[in-house]
Design a protein around this motif. Structure first.
Motif, PDB file in Angstrom:
ATOM      1  N   PRO A 232      34.844  60.653  28.771  1.00  0.00           N
ATOM      2  CA  PRO A 232      33.597  61.401  28.999  1.00  0.00           C
ATOM      3  C   PRO A 232      32.665  61.405  27.792  1.00  0.00           C
TER       4      PRO A 232
ATOM      5  N   SER B 275      30.793  66.587  41.617  1.00  0.00           N
ATOM      6  CA  SER B 275      30.298  65.198  41.745  1.00  0.00           C
ATOM      7  C   SER B 275      29.921  64.861  43.177  1.00  0.00           C
TER       8      SER B 275
ATOM      9  N   ARG C 182      34.247  68.907  36.935  1.00  0.00           N
ATOM     10  CA  ARG C 182      33.459  67.661  36.987  1.00  0.00           C
ATOM     11  C   ARG C 182      33.555  66.995  38.345  1.00  0.00           C
ATOM     12  N   ASN C 183      34.752  66.976  38.931  1.00  0.00           N
ATOM     13  CA  ASN C 183      34.919  66.261  40.191  1.00  0.00           C
ATOM     14  C   ASN C 183      34.489  67.075  41.400  1.00  0.00           C
TER      15      ASN C 183
ATOM     16  N   ILE D 220      30.844  58.110  27.962  1.00  0.00           N
ATOM     17  CA  ILE D 220      29.926  58.012  29.104  1.00  0.00           C
ATOM     18  C   ILE D 220      28.710  58.910  28.917  1.00  0.00           C
ATOM     19  N   TYR D 221      28.946  60.198  28.612  1.00  0.00           N
ATOM     20  CA  TYR D 221      27.853  61.151  28.536  1.00  0.00           C
ATOM     21  C   TYR D 221      27.229  61.268  27.151  1.00  0.00           C
TER      22      TYR D 221
ATOM     23  N   PRO E  38      31.052  53.430  32.892  1.00  0.00           N
ATOM     24  CA  PRO E  38      32.451  53.854  33.028  1.00  0.00           C
ATOM     25  C   PRO E  38      33.433  52.733  32.740  1.00  0.00           C
TER      26      PRO E  38
END
Length: 264
Positions: free
Chosen positions: A29, A264, A260-261, A32-33, A39
């Motif tokens: 993460p 999403s 997070r999921n 990515i962020y 990813p």
């Protein structure tokens, strides 16, 4: 970008040095962020960086006699076999479902570890699936060997799926199944992470994914510094305290994954 790579590497190295795991969960993460990489590239960079950082930590623990080579080798080779399977599965099924299920498992393991940290250990302890002889050597019965191989395979699959070294599973498994002291479990975990990450990187490269060598190198430089800082801090903490620190980190990762999921 260079500064961020070093800072993120320090954070990941600190987690690896302190607990022997959890670093890669933070690495993906962050990449990515924090750095805006894809990813796929984050998975590759995470595996390569965490494996390299763990190697330096493993050497330090090995010099202190805090690595169980026999148990670690068994765990590592089964994990290396599972990594290519994880890479293949990643293209077949929903990542969200897997992550939510895995986060739930982490919570269960964390609760069990927290309770165990408050219990006094006997000199000869029997784990959930394995036992030790009077001098503390692990007795590799068929049941014990089978359990370690199965969990090792699962760790390898996770490595291929998400770019994680699997330390957040390896450490609690070694503690719960084999009654290994937490400091020794951390050192053994780092050895396993090196080999499983190597297998994961290889399977990712074979599948055609790319890696930024420059960003990875700076990440590793920061990670090595963080690793040694985490090890210095870890030596100031007792086994039960370190185990509880690991549990708190594990719960934090699990909550992050769930939030997070679900969003999403």
């Amino acid at each position: 970008m260079v500064g961020l790579s070093i800072i993120f590497g320090i954070l990941v190295g600190l987690a690896l040095g302190l607990t022997g795991g959890g670093g890669a969960i933070f690495a993906v993460p962050l990449l990515i962020y924090g750095q805006g990489v894809s990813p796929q590239e984050a998975v590759m960079t995470s595996l390569a960086a965490v494996g390299s950082i763990s190697f330096f930590g493993f050497l330090t623990h090995w010099q202190r006699g805090q690595v169980d080579l026999k148990t670690g080798t068994l765990f590592a080779f089964s994990g290396m076999a599972g990594a290519p399977l994880g890479t293949w599965i990643a293209r077949q099924i929903s990542e969200t479902v897997l992550l939510l299920s895995f986060a739930s498992l982490m919570v269960i393991v964390a609760i069990r570890l927290w309770r165990q940290a408050g219990q006094a250990r006997e000199e000869c302890v029997t784990g959930l699936g394995c036992r030790r002889d009077p001098v503390g050597e692990l007795v590799l019965t068929p049941r014990c060997t089978g359990l370690l191989i199965l969990v090792g395979l699962g760790t390898g699959v996770l490595s291929g799926l998400f770019g994680v070294g699997g330390g957040f599973i390896i450490v609690p498994t070694l503690v719960l199944l084999t009654s290994m002291p937490i400091h020794r479990a951390v050192g053994t975990s780092l050895m396993v992470i090196v080999l499983v990450s190597l297998s994961g990187v290889t399977s990712q490269l074979i599948s055609g994914r790319d890696i930024s060598l420059i960003d990875t190198a700076w990440f590793v430089c920061g990670g090595i510094a963080g690793m040694y800082g985490g090890q210095l801090l870890g030596r100031r903490l007792s086994g039960p305290v370190l185990q509880k620190v690991f549990v708190i980190a594990m719960l934090g990762v699990a909550v992050f994954m769930i939030i997070r999921n679900l969003n999403s």
